[in-house]
Design an enzyme around this catalytic site. Structure first.
Site, short mmCIF file in Angstrom:
data_model
loop_
_atom_site.label_atom_id
_atom_site.label_comp_id
_atom_site.label_asym_id
_atom_site.label_seq_id
_atom_site.Cartn_x
_atom_site.Cartn_y
_atom_site.Cartn_z
N ARG A 124 39.42 40.03 42.50
CA ARG A 124 38.95 40.84 43.62
C ARG A 124 39.79 42.11 43.72
NH1 ARG A 124 42.12 39.60 48.30
NH2 ARG A 124 43.67 37.99 47.90
N ASP A 143 49.08 30.58 38.50
CA ASP A 143 50.07 31.35 39.25
C ASP A 143 50.98 32.02 38.23
OD1 ASP A 143 52.26 32.26 40.72
OD2 ASP A 143 52.26 30.54 42.07
N VAL A 144 51.03 33.35 38.24
CA VAL A 144 51.78 34.05 37.19
C VAL A 144 53.29 33.81 37.29
CG1 VAL A 144 50.03 35.82 36.79
CG2 VAL A 144 51.82 36.20 38.52
N ASN A 204 48.55 43.07 37.35
CA ASN A 204 48.03 43.58 38.62
C ASN A 204 48.31 42.63 39.78
OD1 ASN A 204 45.94 45.10 40.38
ND2 ASN A 204 45.07 43.04 40.24
N TYR A 227 58.44 45.34 48.79
CA TYR A 227 57.36 45.64 47.85
C TYR A 227 57.72 46.82 46.94
CZ TYR A 227 52.84 47.58 46.35
OH TYR A 227 51.80 48.10 45.62
N LYS A 231 58.35 47.03 42.79
CA LYS A 231 57.57 47.91 41.91
C LYS A 231 58.49 48.88 41.17
CE LYS A 231 53.23 46.70 42.58
NZ LYS A 231 52.37 46.18 41.49
N THR A 238 38.11 51.75 48.77
CA THR A 238 38.78 50.82 49.66
C THR A 238 39.00 49.52 48.91
OG1 THR A 238 37.52 51.77 51.53
CG2 THR A 238 38.65 49.69 51.92
#
Length: 256
Positions: free
Chosen positions: A18, A63-64, A91, A162, A166, A197
């Site tokens: 998604r 689950d990565v 991602n 976050y 990154k 969006t």
């Protein structure tokens, strides 16, 4: 792998069921690539997307942050398609609320919050990259593409945990490019800002979108489809001499 077209790649897109991930999956499939749609909880969305795409898509729940589960996923993809995974798009995100009012501030930010983002974003990427390496080396090369954020360069909203994760992923992108270049494997990052969006930005007021659009040279907010186009560049032969780079795709808001 330097001149291999997108249609010859088997691409794993983590968090591909998604949001932005689904747009990246569609973009790769539209150019003939075979795609592994990874999901953690969005099974229904993942299968619906695979039904939309057809035989070139494989759905796999993992689950990565679970190294063993990632290894099983990579092996299953190679068996299903009869070819190794040659592109990894990192991602997937840990659970996170992009709530400027509810975010942690300097005086109450915890290591638990930072650790959760680091484990999910950096740890998850490390797991998928390491699992895909043997197949990429056997194929003569590959593409590692990490999804970043322009908040590293321009933290207009200080999402400390976050953004720190990154930023660490960007550093890993650059260091891994040195290690893996001799194997014909490129490692790059594509970084965006607020997208118009996705699930993450669905609650964003129109006034915020309008303010961002007015601040960009293109006078628009980047869409997920436009962002996915930039990801395709790093799968294509046109990027064969590009590695260790961070391409910011936000309408020119941030100059990188």
């Amino acid at each position: 792998m330097s001149a291999v077209p997108i249609s010859e790649h088997v691409a794993l897109v983590t968090g591909g069921a998604r949001g932005l991930g689904a747009h990246i999956v569609r973009a790769i499939a539209a150019h003939g690539g075979r795609v592994v749609i990874n999901y953690r909880r969005s099974a229904d969305a993942a299968h619906a997307l695979a039904d939309e795409i057809g035989d070139s898509a494989l759905v796999f729940g993992a689950d990565v942050t679970d190294k063993d589960a990632v290894g099983v996923m990579i092996d299953a993809a190679a068996e299903h398609f009869g070819a190794p995974v040659t592109t990894v798009v990192n991602n997937a995100l840990p659970d996170y609320s992009f709530n400027g009012d509810g975010r942690s501030h300097a005086d109450n930010l915890t290591w638990t919050e930072l650790d959760a983002q680091l484990r999910g974003i950096v740890g998850g990427a490390l797991n998928t990259i390491q699992a895909a390496l043997p197949g990429m080396r056997a194929a003569g090369g590959g593409r590692m593409i990490n999804i970043g954020t322009n908040l590293v360069q321009n933290p207009v909203v200080p999402y400390h945990d976050y953004t720190a994760a990154k930023a660490a992923l960007l550093a890993l992108t650059r260091t891994l490019s040195h290690d893996l270049g001799p194997d014909g494997i490129t490692v790059n990052m594509v970084s965006g800002g607020l997208l118009r969006t996705t699930d993450a930005s669905a609650a964003t007021p129109d006034a915020v979108f309008d303010a961002i659009a007015a601040a960009t040279p293109l006078r628009s907010v980047t869409t997920p489809a436009e962002f996915a186009d930039a990801v395709l560049f790093f799968l294509s032969p046109w990027s064969r001499a590009v590695t260790g780079q961070n391409l910011v795709v936000d309408g020119g808001l941030v100059k990188n």
